[in-house]
Design a protein around this motif. Sequence first.
Motif, PDB file in Angstrom:
ATOM      1  N   PHE A 271       0.843  -1.204   0.000  1.00 44.31           N
ATOM      2  CA  PHE A 271       0.000   0.000   0.000  1.00 44.31           C
ATOM      3  C   PHE A 271       0.876   1.251   0.000  1.00 44.31           C
ATOM      4  O   PHE A 271       0.597   2.216  -0.729  1.00 44.31           O
ATOM      5  N   ARG A 272       1.937   1.241   0.789  1.00 41.52           N
ATOM      6  CA  ARG A 272       2.809   2.417   0.881  1.00 41.52           C
ATOM      7  C   ARG A 272       3.522   2.688  -0.440  1.00 41.52           C
ATOM      8  O   ARG A 272       3.752   3.848  -0.802  1.00 41.52           O
ATOM      9  N   ARG A 273       3.889   1.637  -1.173  1.00 40.76           N
ATOM     10  CA  ARG A 273       4.588   1.816  -2.449  1.00 40.76           C
ATOM     11  C   ARG A 273       3.661   2.352  -3.547  1.00 40.76           C
ATOM     12  O   ARG A 273       4.109   3.095  -4.427  1.00 40.76           O
ATOM     13  N   TYR A 274       2.386   1.957  -3.497  1.00 36.74           N
ATOM     14  CA  TYR A 274       1.491   2.266  -4.625  1.00 36.74           C
ATOM     15  C   TYR A 274       0.500   3.387  -4.331  1.00 36.74           C
ATOM     16  O   TYR A 274      -0.225   3.803  -5.234  1.00 36.74           O
ATOM     17  N   VAL A 275       0.445   3.844  -3.089  1.00 31.26           N
ATOM     18  CA  VAL A 275      -0.529   4.881  -2.732  1.00 31.26           C
ATOM     19  C   VAL A 275       0.187   6.008  -2.001  1.00 31.26           C
ATOM     20  O   VAL A 275       0.887   5.766  -1.014  1.00 31.26           O
ATOM     21  N   VAL A 276       0.003   7.220  -2.485  1.00 34.20           N
ATOM     22  CA  VAL A 276       0.431   8.426  -1.788  1.00 34.20           C
ATOM     23  C   VAL A 276      -0.819   9.245  -1.527  1.00 34.20           C
ATOM     24  O   VAL A 276      -1.490   9.685  -2.472  1.00 34.20           O
TER      25      VAL A 276
ATOM     26  N   PHE B  78      -2.026  -6.494 -11.665  1.00 31.82           N
ATOM     27  CA  PHE B  78      -1.801  -5.321 -10.818  1.00 31.82           C
ATOM     28  C   PHE B  78      -0.433  -4.702 -11.116  1.00 31.82           C
ATOM     29  O   PHE B  78      -0.298  -3.469 -11.212  1.00 31.82           O
ATOM     30  N   HIS B  79       0.569  -5.548 -11.282  1.00 29.19           N
ATOM     31  CA  HIS B  79       1.925  -5.066 -11.553  1.00 29.19           C
ATOM     32  C   HIS B  79       1.994  -4.292 -12.871  1.00 29.19           C
ATOM     33  O   HIS B  79       2.730  -3.293 -12.986  1.00 29.19           O
ATOM     34  N   CYS B  80       1.226  -4.731 -13.854  1.00 30.40           N
ATOM     35  CA  CYS B  80       1.261  -4.089 -15.176  1.00 30.40           C
ATOM     36  C   CYS B  80       0.379  -2.844 -15.257  1.00 30.40           C
ATOM     37  O   CYS B  80       0.696  -1.912 -16.008  1.00 30.40           O
ATOM     38  N   VAL B  81      -0.699  -2.818 -14.481  1.00 27.12           N
ATOM     39  CA  VAL B  81      -1.699  -1.752 -14.624  1.00 27.12           C
ATOM     40  C   VAL B  81      -1.460  -0.596 -13.661  1.00 27.12           C
ATOM     41  O   VAL B  81      -1.616   0.574 -14.028  1.00 27.12           O
ATOM     42  N   VAL B  82      -1.085  -0.906 -12.417  1.00 26.30           N
ATOM     43  CA  VAL B  82      -0.954   0.135 -11.393  1.00 26.30           C
ATOM     44  C   VAL B  82       0.529   0.472 -11.198  1.00 26.30           C
ATOM     45  O   VAL B  82       1.311  -0.389 -10.785  1.00 26.30           O
ATOM     46  N   PRO B  83       0.939   1.711 -11.477  1.00 20.55           N
ATOM     47  CA  PRO B  83       2.351   2.083 -11.307  1.00 20.55           C
ATOM     48  C   PRO B  83       2.680   2.364  -9.841  1.00 20.55           C
ATOM     49  O   PRO B  83       1.811   2.736  -9.054  1.00 20.55           O
ATOM     50  N   GLN B  84       3.948   2.176  -9.493  1.00 20.64           N
ATOM     51  CA  GLN B  84       4.385   2.520  -8.147  1.00 20.64           C
ATOM     52  C   GLN B  84       4.382   4.036  -7.980  1.00 20.64           C
ATOM     53  O   GLN B  84       4.853   4.764  -8.855  1.00 20.64           O
ATOM     54  N   ALA B  85       3.852   4.481  -6.854  1.00 20.24           N
ATOM     55  CA  ALA B  85       3.770   5.920  -6.594  1.00 20.24           C
ATOM     56  C   ALA B  85       4.953   6.427  -5.797  1.00 20.24           C
ATOM     57  O   ALA B  85       5.179   7.634  -5.724  1.00 20.24           O
ATOM     58  N   MET B  86       5.718   5.511  -5.191  1.00 16.22           N
ATOM     59  CA  MET B  86       6.825   5.925  -4.337  1.00 16.22           C
ATOM     60  C   MET B  86       7.937   4.880  -4.398  1.00 16.22           C
ATOM     61  O   MET B  86       7.681   3.689  -4.263  1.00 16.22           O
ATOM     62  N   ILE B  87       9.145   5.340  -4.641  1.00 15.94           N
ATOM     63  CA  ILE B  87      10.323   4.479  -4.636  1.00 15.94           C
ATOM     64  C   ILE B  87      11.146   4.813  -3.386  1.00 15.94           C
ATOM     65  O   ILE B  87      11.484   5.977  -3.174  1.00 15.94           O
ATOM     66  N   PRO B  88      11.464   3.822  -2.552  1.00 18.79           N
ATOM     67  CA  PRO B  88      12.235   4.103  -1.332  1.00 18.79           C
ATOM     68  C   PRO B  88      13.571   4.772  -1.646  1.00 18.79           C
ATOM     69  O   PRO B  88      14.250   4.408  -2.618  1.00 18.79           O
TER      70      PRO B  88
ATOM     71  N   PRO C 174       5.540  -6.230  -6.780  1.00 20.64           N
ATOM     72  CA  PRO C 174       4.907  -6.612  -5.515  1.00 20.64           C
ATOM     73  C   PRO C 174       5.001  -8.101  -5.190  1.00 20.64           C
ATOM     74  O   PRO C 174       4.320  -8.571  -4.291  1.00 20.64           O
ATOM     75  N   TRP C 175       5.827  -8.857  -5.926  1.00 20.75           N
ATOM     76  CA  TRP C 175       5.848 -10.303  -5.773  1.00 20.75           C
ATOM     77  C   TRP C 175       6.326 -10.738  -4.394  1.00 20.75           C
ATOM     78  O   TRP C 175       5.748 -11.650  -3.789  1.00 20.75           O
ATOM     79  N   THR C 176       7.374 -10.094  -3.892  1.00 22.81           N
ATOM     80  CA  THR C 176       7.941 -10.502  -2.601  1.00 22.81           C
ATOM     81  C   THR C 176       6.932 -10.387  -1.458  1.00 22.81           C
ATOM     82  O   THR C 176       6.711 -11.371  -0.726  1.00 22.81           O
ATOM     83  N   PRO C 177       6.309  -9.221  -1.253  1.00 22.11           N
ATOM     84  CA  PRO C 177       5.322  -9.163  -0.161  1.00 22.11           C
ATOM     85  C   PRO C 177       4.096 -10.024  -0.417  1.00 22.11           C
ATOM     86  O   PRO C 177       3.459 -10.476   0.540  1.00 22.11           O
ATOM     87  N   CYS C 178       3.759 -10.271  -1.680  1.00 20.01           N
ATOM     88  CA  CYS C 178       2.606 -11.137  -1.967  1.00 20.01           C
ATOM     89  C   CYS C 178       2.869 -12.573  -1.521  1.00 20.01           C
ATOM     90  O   CYS C 178       1.967 -13.258  -1.021  1.00 20.01           O
ATOM     91  N   VAL C 179       4.100 -13.038  -1.705  1.00 23.43           N
ATOM     92  CA  VAL C 179       4.453 -14.373  -1.200  1.00 23.43           C
ATOM     93  C   VAL C 179       4.307 -14.403   0.320  1.00 23.43           C
ATOM     94  O   VAL C 179       3.796 -15.383   0.891  1.00 23.43           O
ATOM     95  N   SER C 180       4.729 -13.327   0.971  1.00 22.51           N
ATOM     96  CA  SER C 180       4.598 -13.249   2.425  1.00 22.51           C
ATOM     97  C   SER C 180       3.131 -13.254   2.846  1.00 22.51           C
ATOM     98  O   SER C 180       2.753 -13.928   3.815  1.00 22.51           O
ATOM     99  N   ILE C 181       2.291 -12.522   2.116  1.00 21.55           N
ATOM    100  CA  ILE C 181       0.858 -12.488   2.428  1.00 21.55           C
ATOM    101  C   ILE C 181       0.258 -13.880   2.331  1.00 21.55           C
ATOM    102  O   ILE C 181      -0.442 -14.352   3.248  1.00 21.55           O
ATOM    103  N   SER C 182       0.512 -14.551   1.216  1.00 21.57           N
ATOM    104  CA  SER C 182      -0.088 -15.873   1.006  1.00 21.57           C
ATOM    105  C   SER C 182       0.429 -16.882   2.021  1.00 21.57           C
ATOM    106  O   SER C 182      -0.341 -17.722   2.522  1.00 21.57           O
TER     107      SER C 182
END
Length: 585
Positions: free
Chosen positions: A437-442, A496-506, A515-523
């Motif tokens: 959420f933090r990466r894709y939403v500002v 989601f990866h193709c359609v929604v761009p990242q809004a914030m880069i650390p 978003p693959w890494t946190p998605c594996v953690s979620i599942s």
Amino acid sequence: MEAQYRNYGGDTSFSSLRVYLNSLSDTSSRFSRRAVSVSTSYDEMSRVRAVSGEQMRRTLRWYDLIGLGIGGMIGAGVFVTTGRASRLYAGPSIVVSYAIAGLCALLSAFCYTEFAVHLPVAGGAFSYIRITFGEFPAFITGANLIMDYVMSNAAVSRGFTAYLGSAFGISTSEWRFVVSGLPNGFNEIDPIAVTVVLAVTFIICYSTRESSKVNMVLTALHIAFIVFVIVMGFWKGDVKNLTRPDNPDNPSGFFPFGASGVFNGAAMVYLSYIGYDAVSTMAEEVKDPVKDIPMGISGSVAIVIVLYCLMALSMSMLLPYDLIDAEAPYSAAFSKSEGWEWVTKVVGIGASFGILTSLLVAMLGQARYMCVIGRSRVIPTWFAKVHPKTSTPVNASAFLGIFTAALALFTDLNVLLNLVSIGTLFVFYMVANAVIFRRYVVVGYTKPWPTLSFLCLFSITSVFFTLVWQLAPPGPLRWFMLGASAVTAIAIVQIFHCVVPQAMIPEFWGVPLMPWTPCVSISLNIFLLGSLEAPSYIRFGCFSGLAVLVYVFYSVHASFDAEGDGSLDFKDMESLERINRSVLC
């Protein structure tokens, strides 16, 4: 504008019974205002942090964090879970189970690392969720996490009595006494456990740096015992045991129970990796968060993965999997061999050191969670105070230490173990969602609904996969539904990866392969939540309900008053300015 935050005559919500009752009548509007109110990273590191008065000293380096991470993860549990998972689920492929679980733990640790580098405060997951989803979700997850910490620490301290007894050949019953008037499960008084908890409480109150030194010594001793057990296992073991059971009627080979056995074993042993999250709560006391935190968290998980896999391999070589004792695999393996009984005492001593390190790290973490929750004003700010001489959250440490000791005094180990883990796994799940959420939403610049819809849809798909895995009978239909849900989940992430761009880069450090890494953690965390027993969910529901009541009757009003003050009711402007200067530097 200030009038909307005040009650009669400008009083706070708790100044009198009349004012408090008036505040309760306005609970719904206050809840709607405060529940999803998010804090900013700057506020968390300046104005909110200043509520503690004194600052925690930045004394820790990356090697301290690695030591704390290893100490927090490698407890006595590995001596039990390895045997149970191997005997019941995976067989010799328990080595692969540990590797898979370790990889998943590393992915989850990446999520914590990104937040800890960006927001180096003591609040850990509570602060991460508060700046992402708001105050109410953060309070519920933080309350459950602290309760998990307290109950698991009480369980661990009672386990110390048992392992210490086995090391010296003394029965646990000789160190505990029974009170006949109390119900079963609560009638065995354990003064050793209370003594251990209070001693650790004193150490963490005295100094974080000294606590790290004590942890380093105990962790080094514990690793030495683990290496000794690994070497003895390889020396005495037989490679043939990796593929041949004792009973020829049982399944043979390195993967006797197939892929499902490997993943079921991974789900069971994953809990052995829990502990790295406590390291993130030390971020406020790290000298160089950008460099030290990634090395500390990821490095500790990587080292533990190697140690666990070697332990599992040595145990699998010691005995055929169908002869492994599910409750005490290493002790039983050596006790059955003539002339090697003394090794069981070494295992007991090593496990005792592991209990002390995991207890020390966990109690450091739980106190810092409580401290930062106090800073946010949703509980009394008394818990947030940092002692000027020790630079530690003494109030939170002492309160939780006494509470833990009280539970450890009389509560049976099995009662406690049936109630832990769910809060920790739930927080892991929330942090993984928060980092996406933090990466894709500002806020104010991008719409949150595409990301929220993705997170909900992906979670639903993961829940469906878990339910099929747990409940569907074996057969082609089960594997078809599992495959279909897995493909659907992958498709959802890719779209989601193709359609929604990242809004914030650390700026400093970010989770790779978003978003693959946190998605594996979620599942994975949903999968593990599905493997827990009913008492865990009952406890989670009851305590979450209690936390909601606390929030509705106290927290939301205290938080509302702090918002009206404009400074979280903070009056020590000198400390605030000092902390602001440290943040800007």
